[in-house]
Design a protein around this motif. Sequence first.
Motif, mmCIF file in Angstrom:
data_model
loop_
_atom_site.group_PDB
_atom_site.id
_atom_site.type_symbol
_atom_site.label_atom_id
_atom_site.label_comp_id
_atom_site.label_asym_id
_atom_site.label_seq_id
_atom_site.Cartn_x
_atom_site.Cartn_y
_atom_site.Cartn_z
ATOM 1 N N THR A 26 61.455 35.225 16.446
ATOM 2 C CA THR A 26 60.418 34.483 16.026
ATOM 3 C C THR A 26 59.167 34.319 17.012
ATOM 4 O O THR A 26 59.378 34.776 18.175
ATOM 5 N N HIS A 27 58.066 33.770 16.821
ATOM 6 C CA HIS A 27 56.990 33.705 17.855
ATOM 7 C C HIS A 27 57.153 32.312 18.584
ATOM 8 O O HIS A 27 56.133 32.018 19.105
ATOM 9 N N GLY A 28 58.108 31.805 18.732
ATOM 10 C CA GLY A 28 58.469 30.629 19.525
ATOM 11 C C GLY A 28 59.398 29.545 18.868
ATOM 12 O O GLY A 28 59.956 28.823 19.431
ATOM 13 N N ASP A 29 59.527 29.584 17.521
ATOM 14 C CA ASP A 29 60.025 28.560 16.755
ATOM 15 C C ASP A 29 61.855 28.782 16.796
ATOM 16 O O ASP A 29 62.124 30.075 16.398
ATOM 17 N N PRO A 30 62.541 28.359 17.217
ATOM 18 C CA PRO A 30 63.862 28.631 17.409
ATOM 19 C C PRO A 30 64.956 28.290 16.089
ATOM 20 O O PRO A 30 66.116 28.502 16.161
ATOM 21 N N HIS A 31 64.145 27.679 15.055
ATOM 22 C CA HIS A 31 64.811 27.172 13.955
ATOM 23 C C HIS A 31 64.530 27.650 12.676
ATOM 24 O O HIS A 31 65.297 27.645 11.733
ATOM 25 N N TYR A 32 63.257 28.332 12.531
ATOM 26 C CA TYR A 32 62.738 28.677 11.122
ATOM 27 C C TYR A 32 61.942 29.830 11.444
ATOM 28 O O TYR A 32 61.303 30.193 12.546
ATOM 29 N N VAL A 33 61.872 30.701 10.377
ATOM 30 C CA VAL A 33 61.268 31.987 10.398
ATOM 31 C C VAL A 33 60.699 32.277 8.923
ATOM 32 O O VAL A 33 61.239 31.784 7.939
ATOM 33 N N GLY A 34 59.450 32.755 9.061
ATOM 34 C CA GLY A 34 58.824 32.932 7.599
ATOM 35 C C GLY A 34 57.677 33.925 7.600
ATOM 36 O O GLY A 34 57.360 34.439 8.747
ATOM 37 N N LEU A 35 57.327 34.085 6.338
ATOM 38 C CA LEU A 35 55.945 35.237 6.115
ATOM 39 C C LEU A 35 55.155 34.922 5.233
ATOM 40 O O LEU A 35 55.812 33.754 4.208
ATOM 41 N N ASN A 36 54.079 35.094 5.234
ATOM 42 C CA ASN A 36 53.054 34.795 4.046
ATOM 43 C C ASN A 36 53.184 35.691 2.853
ATOM 44 O O ASN A 36 53.327 35.310 1.701
ATOM 45 N N ALA A 37 53.168 36.821 3.312
ATOM 46 C CA ALA A 37 53.069 38.031 2.176
ATOM 47 C C ALA A 37 53.639 39.403 2.465
ATOM 48 O O ALA A 37 53.597 39.744 3.657
ATOM 49 N N LEU A 38 53.849 40.079 1.666
ATOM 50 C CA LEU A 38 54.264 41.583 1.726
ATOM 51 C C LEU A 38 53.717 42.494 0.630
ATOM 52 O O LEU A 38 53.473 41.956 -0.541
ATOM 53 N N GLU A 39 53.129 43.724 1.072
ATOM 54 C CA GLU A 39 52.608 44.402 -0.037
ATOM 55 C C GLU A 39 53.112 45.987 0.252
ATOM 56 O O GLU A 39 53.145 46.247 1.669
ATOM 57 N N LEU A 40 53.381 46.811 -0.750
ATOM 58 C CA LEU A 40 53.985 48.000 -0.730
ATOM 59 C C LEU A 40 52.750 49.152 -1.398
ATOM 60 O O LEU A 40 52.179 48.704 -2.411
ATOM 61 N N GLU A 91 48.018 27.596 3.227
ATOM 62 C CA GLU A 91 48.547 26.819 2.156
ATOM 63 C C GLU A 91 50.082 27.098 2.114
ATOM 64 O O GLU A 91 50.477 28.072 1.884
ATOM 65 N N ALA A 92 50.933 26.059 2.303
ATOM 66 C CA ALA A 92 52.324 26.279 2.499
ATOM 67 C C ALA A 92 53.022 26.622 1.082
ATOM 68 O O ALA A 92 53.761 27.495 1.126
ATOM 69 N N GLN A 93 52.484 26.336 -0.040
ATOM 70 C CA GLN A 93 53.256 26.696 -1.280
ATOM 71 C C GLN A 93 52.943 28.279 -1.698
ATOM 72 O O GLN A 93 53.287 28.563 -2.609
ATOM 73 N N HIS A 94 52.047 28.855 -0.745
ATOM 74 C CA HIS A 94 52.057 30.465 -0.819
ATOM 75 C C HIS A 94 52.730 31.157 0.092
ATOM 76 O O HIS A 94 52.345 32.316 0.336
ATOM 77 N N MET A 95 53.870 30.591 0.800
ATOM 78 C CA MET A 95 54.526 31.363 1.827
ATOM 79 C C MET A 95 56.084 31.108 1.470
ATOM 80 O O MET A 95 56.363 30.458 0.615
ATOM 81 N N TRP A 96 56.869 32.096 2.366
ATOM 82 C CA TRP A 96 58.234 31.877 2.195
ATOM 83 C C TRP A 96 58.631 31.272 3.713
ATOM 84 O O TRP A 96 58.235 31.834 4.856
ATOM 85 N N LEU A 97 59.692 30.445 3.823
ATOM 86 C CA LEU A 97 60.212 30.025 5.002
ATOM 87 C C LEU A 97 61.497 29.845 5.006
ATOM 88 O O LEU A 97 62.309 29.531 3.824
ATOM 89 N N ALA A 98 62.461 30.003 5.978
ATOM 90 C CA ALA A 98 63.922 30.180 5.868
ATOM 91 C C ALA A 98 64.470 29.720 7.141
ATOM 92 O O ALA A 98 63.811 29.892 8.052
ATOM 93 N N PRO A 99 65.773 29.380 7.188
ATOM 94 C CA PRO A 99 66.276 28.839 8.379
ATOM 95 C C PRO A 99 66.744 29.901 9.169
ATOM 96 O O PRO A 99 67.000 31.036 8.681
ATOM 97 N N TYR A 100 66.341 29.933 10.535
ATOM 98 C CA TYR A 100 66.472 30.951 11.651
ATOM 99 C C TYR A 100 67.689 30.605 12.402
ATOM 100 O O TYR A 100 67.622 29.578 12.859
ATOM 101 N N THR A 101 68.673 31.597 12.564
ATOM 102 C CA THR A 101 69.732 31.487 13.475
ATOM 103 C C THR A 101 69.827 32.425 14.611
ATOM 104 O O THR A 101 69.585 33.719 14.183
ATOM 105 N N PHE A 102 69.693 32.080 16.037
ATOM 106 C CA PHE A 102 69.575 32.893 16.964
ATOM 107 C C PHE A 102 70.692 33.970 16.809
ATOM 108 O O PHE A 102 71.999 33.696 16.654
ATOM 109 N N GLY A 103 70.273 35.385 16.994
ATOM 110 C CA GLY A 103 71.135 36.320 17.006
ATOM 111 C C GLY A 103 71.473 36.779 15.554
ATOM 112 O O GLY A 103 72.205 37.920 15.759
ATOM 113 N N VAL A 104 71.041 36.210 14.688
ATOM 114 C CA VAL A 104 71.505 36.639 13.310
ATOM 115 C C VAL A 104 69.935 37.047 12.510
ATOM 116 O O VAL A 104 69.113 36.279 12.431
ATOM 117 N N PRO A 105 69.669 38.361 12.099
ATOM 118 C CA PRO A 105 68.618 38.733 11.307
ATOM 119 C C PRO A 105 68.594 37.936 9.941
ATOM 120 O O PRO A 105 69.491 37.779 9.324
#
Length: 251
Positions: A26-40, A91-105
């Motif tokens: 992550t960019h600093g947080d050791p517990h959570y990771v997220g993204l706003n959006a993806l496009e292909l 706005e948080a309702q338009h994002m994804w957030l998940a638990p992050y565990t060090f060393g596990v993608p």
Amino acid sequence: MAQCRQDSDPPQLPRGLTICISLWGTHGDPHYVGLNALELYDAQALRIPLTPDQISAVPASINELPDVQAHGVHDSRTPDKLVDGVNDTWEAQHMWLAPYTFGVPNRIFIFLDEPVTLSIIKVWNYARTPSRGAAEMMLSMDGSIVFQGYLKAAPEQGAPGSSSFGQSILLCGKPELIAAEKGRVYSSREEQHVLLVNERKVVEGASILVAEQQAGKAAGPLSLSASTSTPFTLPSAKRPATSIPAKALRR
């Protein structure tokens, strides 16, 4: 890639049916990771429509955490928000957030209806708390690695130039595509390498990124390379609770 530098040189116009995006660090947080959006985007650089039932994640979201379940509400930051079309947002309702565990993608899966050729993938990093944005990404199609590189942290709300912060990953060398997307392509190699460590924290110098061992390998020591991230704290024993968005849906 000619006239446009990014962290790796992907195969030209890769084609596949199942996409896996692995997020490391992550960019600093050791517990959570997220993204706003993806496009292909397909071979003609046209956006590929995606529906919520085509995307999943492991872990799926912070709703898997007992502390969140104890609130009796359903947190809105679920994988379907990655394709809801609201990308440049805090706005948080338009994002994804998940638990992050060090060393596990953390892994995001996109299941296409038929094999598709890709020319671009666009990523919007997590903006509500930029330190929770993903630091390193590995993109695979049908099990073959297509791209591996670093993701730029999202800007703070109201920062200069923050109105559009999507990052483009180019998967072909068409000159017209490079010209159109060059300003949105990020290369960590263009950042200055400076490392400061203070009281178990890696602290930002001119620029710094703390990421984990190269994606695809077993977990191991931290690797340090360049970015513009905020401090990274080594993981602590307890995961702190994260706030429930105001517009979360009640079960």
